[in-house]
Design a protein around this motif. Sequence first.
Motif, PDB file in Angstrom:
ATOM      1  N   GLY A  30       0.825  -1.211   0.000  1.00  0.00           N
ATOM      2  CA  GLY A  30       0.000   0.000   0.000  1.00  0.00           C
ATOM      3  C   GLY A  30       0.857   1.259   0.000  1.00  0.00           C
ATOM      4  O   GLY A  30       0.602   2.196  -0.767  1.00  0.00           O
ATOM      5  N   LEU A  33       2.402   1.782  -3.400  1.00  0.00           N
ATOM      6  CA  LEU A  33       1.463   2.292  -4.401  1.00  0.00           C
ATOM      7  C   LEU A  33       1.158   3.779  -4.226  1.00  0.00           C
ATOM      8  O   LEU A  33       0.666   4.410  -5.160  1.00  0.00           O
ATOM      9  CB  LEU A  33       0.149   1.500  -4.348  1.00  0.00           C
ATOM     10  CG  LEU A  33       0.189   0.068  -4.881  1.00  0.00           C
ATOM     11  CD1 LEU A  33      -1.184  -0.581  -4.742  1.00  0.00           C
ATOM     12  CD2 LEU A  33       0.648   0.026  -6.334  1.00  0.00           C
ATOM     13  N   SER A  34       1.481   4.341  -3.057  1.00  0.00           N
ATOM     14  CA  SER A  34       1.196   5.759  -2.824  1.00  0.00           C
ATOM     15  C   SER A  34       2.021   6.665  -3.742  1.00  0.00           C
ATOM     16  O   SER A  34       1.720   7.853  -3.873  1.00  0.00           O
ATOM     17  CB  SER A  34       1.455   6.129  -1.362  1.00  0.00           C
ATOM     18  OG  SER A  34       2.836   6.050  -1.048  1.00  0.00           O
ATOM     19  N   TYR A  44      -3.774   2.819  -5.129  1.00  0.00           N
ATOM     20  CA  TYR A  44      -3.562   3.004  -3.688  1.00  0.00           C
ATOM     21  C   TYR A  44      -4.898   2.994  -2.956  1.00  0.00           C
ATOM     22  O   TYR A  44      -5.063   2.304  -1.937  1.00  0.00           O
ATOM     23  CB  TYR A  44      -2.830   4.325  -3.454  1.00  0.00           C
ATOM     24  CG  TYR A  44      -2.666   4.709  -1.999  1.00  0.00           C
ATOM     25  CD1 TYR A  44      -1.689   4.103  -1.211  1.00  0.00           C
ATOM     26  CD2 TYR A  44      -3.466   5.690  -1.408  1.00  0.00           C
ATOM     27  CE1 TYR A  44      -1.517   4.452   0.121  1.00  0.00           C
ATOM     28  CE2 TYR A  44      -3.302   6.052  -0.085  1.00  0.00           C
ATOM     29  CZ  TYR A  44      -2.328   5.430   0.675  1.00  0.00           C
ATOM     30  OH  TYR A  44      -2.168   5.789   1.995  1.00  0.00           O
ATOM     31  N   GLU A  45      -5.869   3.776  -3.460  1.00  0.00           N
ATOM     32  CA  GLU A  45      -7.174   3.858  -2.802  1.00  0.00           C
ATOM     33  C   GLU A  45      -7.848   2.487  -2.757  1.00  0.00           C
ATOM     34  O   GLU A  45      -8.380   2.077  -1.732  1.00  0.00           O
ATOM     35  CB  GLU A  45      -8.092   4.842  -3.542  1.00  0.00           C
ATOM     36  CG  GLU A  45      -7.901   6.284  -3.152  1.00  0.00           C
ATOM     37  CD  GLU A  45      -6.780   6.937  -3.922  1.00  0.00           C
ATOM     38  OE1 GLU A  45      -5.857   7.468  -3.281  1.00  0.00           O
ATOM     39  OE2 GLU A  45      -6.803   6.906  -5.160  1.00  0.00           O
ATOM     40  N   MET A  48      -6.109   0.175  -0.257  1.00  0.00           N
ATOM     41  CA  MET A  48      -6.256   0.628   1.130  1.00  0.00           C
ATOM     42  C   MET A  48      -7.675   0.403   1.658  1.00  0.00           C
ATOM     43  O   MET A  48      -7.856   0.045   2.820  1.00  0.00           O
ATOM     44  CB  MET A  48      -5.875   2.102   1.250  1.00  0.00           C
ATOM     45  CG  MET A  48      -4.395   2.374   1.071  1.00  0.00           C
ATOM     46  SD  MET A  48      -3.345   1.534   2.277  1.00  0.00           S
ATOM     47  CE  MET A  48      -3.724   2.471   3.754  1.00  0.00           C
ATOM     48  N   THR A 106      -7.119   6.465   6.537  1.00  0.00           N
ATOM     49  CA  THR A 106      -5.789   5.883   6.297  1.00  0.00           C
ATOM     50  C   THR A 106      -4.805   6.358   7.364  1.00  0.00           C
ATOM     51  O   THR A 106      -3.947   5.593   7.801  1.00  0.00           O
ATOM     52  CB  THR A 106      -5.231   6.244   4.900  1.00  0.00           C
ATOM     53  OG1 THR A 106      -4.998   7.658   4.813  1.00  0.00           O
ATOM     54  CG2 THR A 106      -6.173   5.815   3.798  1.00  0.00           C
ATOM     55  N   TRP A 128       8.435   3.076   1.116  1.00  0.00           N
ATOM     56  CA  TRP A 128       8.352   4.471   0.653  1.00  0.00           C
ATOM     57  C   TRP A 128       9.594   4.833  -0.173  1.00  0.00           C
ATOM     58  O   TRP A 128       9.486   5.471  -1.221  1.00  0.00           O
ATOM     59  CB  TRP A 128       8.210   5.390   1.862  1.00  0.00           C
ATOM     60  CG  TRP A 128       7.717   6.772   1.555  1.00  0.00           C
ATOM     61  CD1 TRP A 128       7.684   7.395   0.330  1.00  0.00           C
ATOM     62  CD2 TRP A 128       7.170   7.714   2.487  1.00  0.00           C
ATOM     63  NE1 TRP A 128       7.162   8.660   0.443  1.00  0.00           N
ATOM     64  CE2 TRP A 128       6.843   8.883   1.754  1.00  0.00           C
ATOM     65  CE3 TRP A 128       6.952   7.699   3.856  1.00  0.00           C
ATOM     66  CZ2 TRP A 128       6.299  10.015   2.371  1.00  0.00           C
ATOM     67  CZ3 TRP A 128       6.405   8.813   4.471  1.00  0.00           C
ATOM     68  CH2 TRP A 128       6.080   9.961   3.733  1.00  0.00           C
ATOM     69  N   SER A 131       9.309   3.105  -3.607  1.00  0.00           N
ATOM     70  CA  SER A 131       8.320   3.811  -4.422  1.00  0.00           C
ATOM     71  C   SER A 131       8.876   5.140  -4.921  1.00  0.00           C
ATOM     72  O   SER A 131       8.722   5.495  -6.101  1.00  0.00           O
ATOM     73  CB  SER A 131       7.055   4.052  -3.590  1.00  0.00           C
ATOM     74  OG  SER A 131       6.114   4.805  -4.307  1.00  0.00           O
ATOM     75  N   ARG A 385      -1.718  12.140  -0.065  1.00  0.00           N
ATOM     76  CA  ARG A 385      -1.771  10.852   0.622  1.00  0.00           C
ATOM     77  C   ARG A 385      -0.614  10.693   1.600  1.00  0.00           C
ATOM     78  O   ARG A 385      -0.796  10.177   2.698  1.00  0.00           O
ATOM     79  CB  ARG A 385      -1.756   9.714  -0.420  1.00  0.00           C
ATOM     80  CG  ARG A 385      -3.056   9.617  -1.188  1.00  0.00           C
ATOM     81  CD  ARG A 385      -2.869   9.060  -2.596  1.00  0.00           C
ATOM     82  NE  ARG A 385      -4.111   9.122  -3.348  1.00  0.00           N
ATOM     83  CZ  ARG A 385      -4.562  10.240  -3.948  1.00  0.00           C
ATOM     84  NH1 ARG A 385      -3.877  11.368  -3.892  1.00  0.00           N
ATOM     85  NH2 ARG A 385      -5.703  10.219  -4.616  1.00  0.00           N
TER      86      ARG A 385
END
Length: 423
Positions: A30, A33-34, A44-45, A48, A106, A128, A131, A385
């Motif tokens: 998750g 994907l942000s 992401y949405e 999540m 979230t 993170w 990504s 996000r």
Amino acid sequence: MSAVDIRGPVVARPQLAALGLLGSALVAFGVFLSGFVISEPAPYELLMVVQIALWFLFGLKISRTVAPLLAALMVFNVGGFLSLTVMDDLGTGPMYLAVSTFLALTSVFYAAIIEDSHKRLKLIFQAWVGSAIITGMLGILGYFHAFPGSDVFTLYDRAKGAFQDPNVFGPFLVAPSLYLMHGLLTGKLAGAPMRIAGLLILSLGIFLSFSRAAWGLFLLSAVMLVFVLLLKERTGAFRLKILILSLAAIAFMVTAMLIALQFDKVADLFLSRTQLVQEYDGGHLGRFDRHRIGFLMSMEKPLGIGPMVFSQIFPEDEHNIWLKSLTTYGWLGFVTYVGLIATTIALGFRYLLRNRPWQPYLMIAWIVIVGHTAIGNVIDTDHWRHFYMLLGIIWGCIALEHNHLRRRSGDEQGTHHHASYDR
């Protein structure tokens, strides 16, 4: 999924461990994907929504420490839904507030899973970084038109990676940059080459976003990180190491920037963006003019004017998080938001220098939140996000600290009780 709160003999220990691993993998995916939000709703949405439901279904709890975060964010969004009542045409307003409410959840989710296990902090930051490096590379390659169709990763000749806007892309890269810097300054030299390579990609991505807010955030955050580390570490040898590495990093960054500026396209846009006040900032109904008029207007609108309405009255959006909270969430939302940010910064600062396993992550998240609060004066961070993720990280660390103090207090009372009994 929550190793702490699943009860009873229904779930055997191996199954429990497998659920925990699956849950942690979903969290990491998750976070990863942000960094890819080209269109909405983004993957992401979708992930999540599913995983938040599953985590709470399998027993994840919201503690008394995290509950105030949930309460504040819900009151903030209640202010938003009240603003719908003054709109003549609801348009996309309900969907905007549905996204706001989802992002609030979230934040609470991240806080709860971190309180459940502080080991997830490392997982979150590593995901993170991964990504950020990929989306950063896409932004850099897109900026230099490295392959056919790479223009999709730029906007107005500015790198935006897999985001819709360079002004979100740049700030997204700052927290992982600080994570790599922290590892470089405090970790072993063996891992330095990989961290330097990652940091070079992220810093170049931030630079090519040509977002003045991202530049300011990156510079402020880097300086604050070095300052806090110097404050925390008392030994002269460690402080000397930080000082030498910091100077080397500055020299390296300056050299890389000078190389980038050899490209005419980069140099021209850089000179344009380094002007403190752009035409769209100081002109008639420019950014600062809109801020002044918007605040005066909001004093007469207790319920706000509704989501996305400001840009229908003025040439552009608010570009100011405080004004945004007034126009979109009304007086109730504004007061709640200011209170939440002030409380988050105050509590984070209170626990900032304590020697805990989660201290480095709290330090990085707190520094970047302070930076986001500062750039919020010239940019709207409402639907970012990663901002909500940072809020959740800080509140999760606050909850960990409270639990740690509670356990220590209980141990001391138990020791005192036994000592009294022995006498």
